[in-house]
Enzyme design. Structure first.
Site, mmCIF file in Angstrom:
data_model
loop_
_atom_site.group_PDB
_atom_site.id
_atom_site.type_symbol
_atom_site.label_atom_id
_atom_site.label_comp_id
_atom_site.label_asym_id
_atom_site.label_seq_id
_atom_site.Cartn_x
_atom_site.Cartn_y
_atom_site.Cartn_z
ATOM 1 N N TYR A 247 0.851 -1.188 0.000
ATOM 2 C CA TYR A 247 0.000 0.000 0.000
ATOM 3 C C TYR A 247 0.883 1.233 0.000
ATOM 4 O O TYR A 247 1.507 1.582 0.985
ATOM 5 C CB TYR A 247 -0.927 0.015 1.210
ATOM 6 N N PRO B 228 -16.229 -4.481 3.612
ATOM 7 C CA PRO B 228 -17.572 -4.729 4.129
ATOM 8 C C PRO B 228 -18.571 -3.643 3.755
ATOM 9 O O PRO B 228 -19.788 -3.849 3.870
ATOM 10 C CB PRO B 228 -17.356 -4.792 5.647
ATOM 11 N N LEU B 229 -18.059 -2.502 3.297
ATOM 12 C CA LEU B 229 -18.932 -1.409 2.856
ATOM 13 C C LEU B 229 -18.955 -1.290 1.335
ATOM 14 O O LEU B 229 -19.351 -0.258 0.798
ATOM 15 C CB LEU B 229 -18.489 -0.087 3.500
#
Length: 332
Positions: free
Chosen positions: A58, A219-220
């Site tokens: 990242y 999860p969103l």
């Protein structure tokens, strides 16, 4: 915040974790602010969202450096999960599972994170040129050396390798069986949300039967399930959603009934409850060993996400959410 356990070692973490990738990589670079993200991490720890999920790729590397600024002061408050196995080039990402590289990468992550131990070290991707047992064996040596406390496997990207007639995570389960023979798996990270439920077929039950923790990535729904994105608004070129088949203007509009369903359930729980909190509560309701790790880079969103741990969905809520239409993408 409620605590949940990961793996046979019963590693305790807050029920809602924090996905740190958006702070440094993958989403709208123009909106990334280091100091703002540092405050968000501190807020997460204050609220009990102790699991901080990052990876050396990242940035690359800048996300671990950012977390290191917080961990230097608050290491005892955090459960640190990072990943190894992917190298980022100019226009490509390649896997590297060679044992020597794994050992060097771990040492580099420890320096960037300003810590002497990683709580959960995850294999980001299997290297097709290296038997996964060799990579996993090198990771196990890091546990024995005291540099890592537990090992996990990241099942992200399984969708792209799916073959006709197979379930999404069948290959991941086969891979897990192989590495389990070398050293215990404490956690598996894979996508799970109201609009991406494939992990419920085989992967989540497989983990539950073996006491393996499950980290629910995205999860969103990459932000869609928050109800804050406007169809047709577009994304910056460096944003992963600019190339995602569910984020064309047409598909974002077509999937609005999913957000509407989340809003209806939220309204039954009070004016302050949001679609995002319902989406996270749904993930938490799937099994006691599931820990969602929603990505966030602002204190406001971290606070909202953490509050979802206290939201209890009713049987009616869960039935209504189960009946929501399947998500559509530009491939459908």
């Amino acid at each position: 915040m409620e605590r949940r356990t990961i793996g046979a070692a019963a590693l305790a973490v807050g029920a809602v974790g924090l996905g740190c990738m958006p702070m440094s990589w993958g989403y709208s670079g123009s909106r990334q602010r280091g100091d703002e993200s540092v405050r968000a991490v501190h807020r997460a720890l204050d609220l009990g969202s102790t699991l901080l999920d990052t990876a050396d790729m990242y940035g690359p590397f800048t996300n671990e450096l950012l977390l290191g600024r917080v961990l230097k002061e608050r290491r005892a408050d955090a459960f640190v999960s990072t990943k190894v196995g992917l190298l980022v080039g100019e226009q490509h990402i390649v896997a590297n599972g060679r044992p020597g590289y794994v050992r060097r990468a771990c040492d580099a992550s420890l320096r960037r994170l300003q810590t002497d131990v990683i709580d959960l070290y995850q294999l980001h991707r299997e290297d097709p040129e290296v038997p996964v047992e060799e990579t996993w064996g090198a990771m196990a040596e890091l546990v024995q050396a005291g540099k890592v406390r537990s090992l996990g496997l990241c099942a992200m990207g399984a969708r792209g390798g799916r073959r006709s007639g197979t379930r999404l995570h069948d290959a991941t389960v086969r891979q897990l069986r192989r590495v389990q023979q070398v050293f215990p798996v404490s956690a598996v990270e894979a996508e799970l949300s109201v609009w991406s439920r494939e992990a419920l077929e085989t992967l989540l039950p497989w983990c539950a039967a073996r006491g393996i923790g499950f980290l629910a990535a995205m999860p969103l729904g990459n932000g869609y399930l928050t109800g804050t994105l406007t169809p047709g608004e577009g994304f910056e070129p460096d944003d992963v959603r600019a190339r995602h088949p569910r984020f064309t203007a047409e598909m974002m509009a077509a999937n609005q009934p999913i957000v509407s369903g989340l809003r209806r359930v939220a309204a039954r729980h009070g004016e302050s409850v949001t679609p995002a909190q319902v989406a996270l509560a749904w993930v938490l309701a799937q099994a006691p060993h599931v820990v969602p790790i929603p990505g966030a880079k602002r204190e406001r969103w971290v606070t909202e996400n953490a509050a979802a741990a206290a939201l209890r969905l009713t049987a009616q809520d869960l039935t209504e959410l189960a009946e929501l239409p399947a998500a559509l993408g530009s491939w459908d």
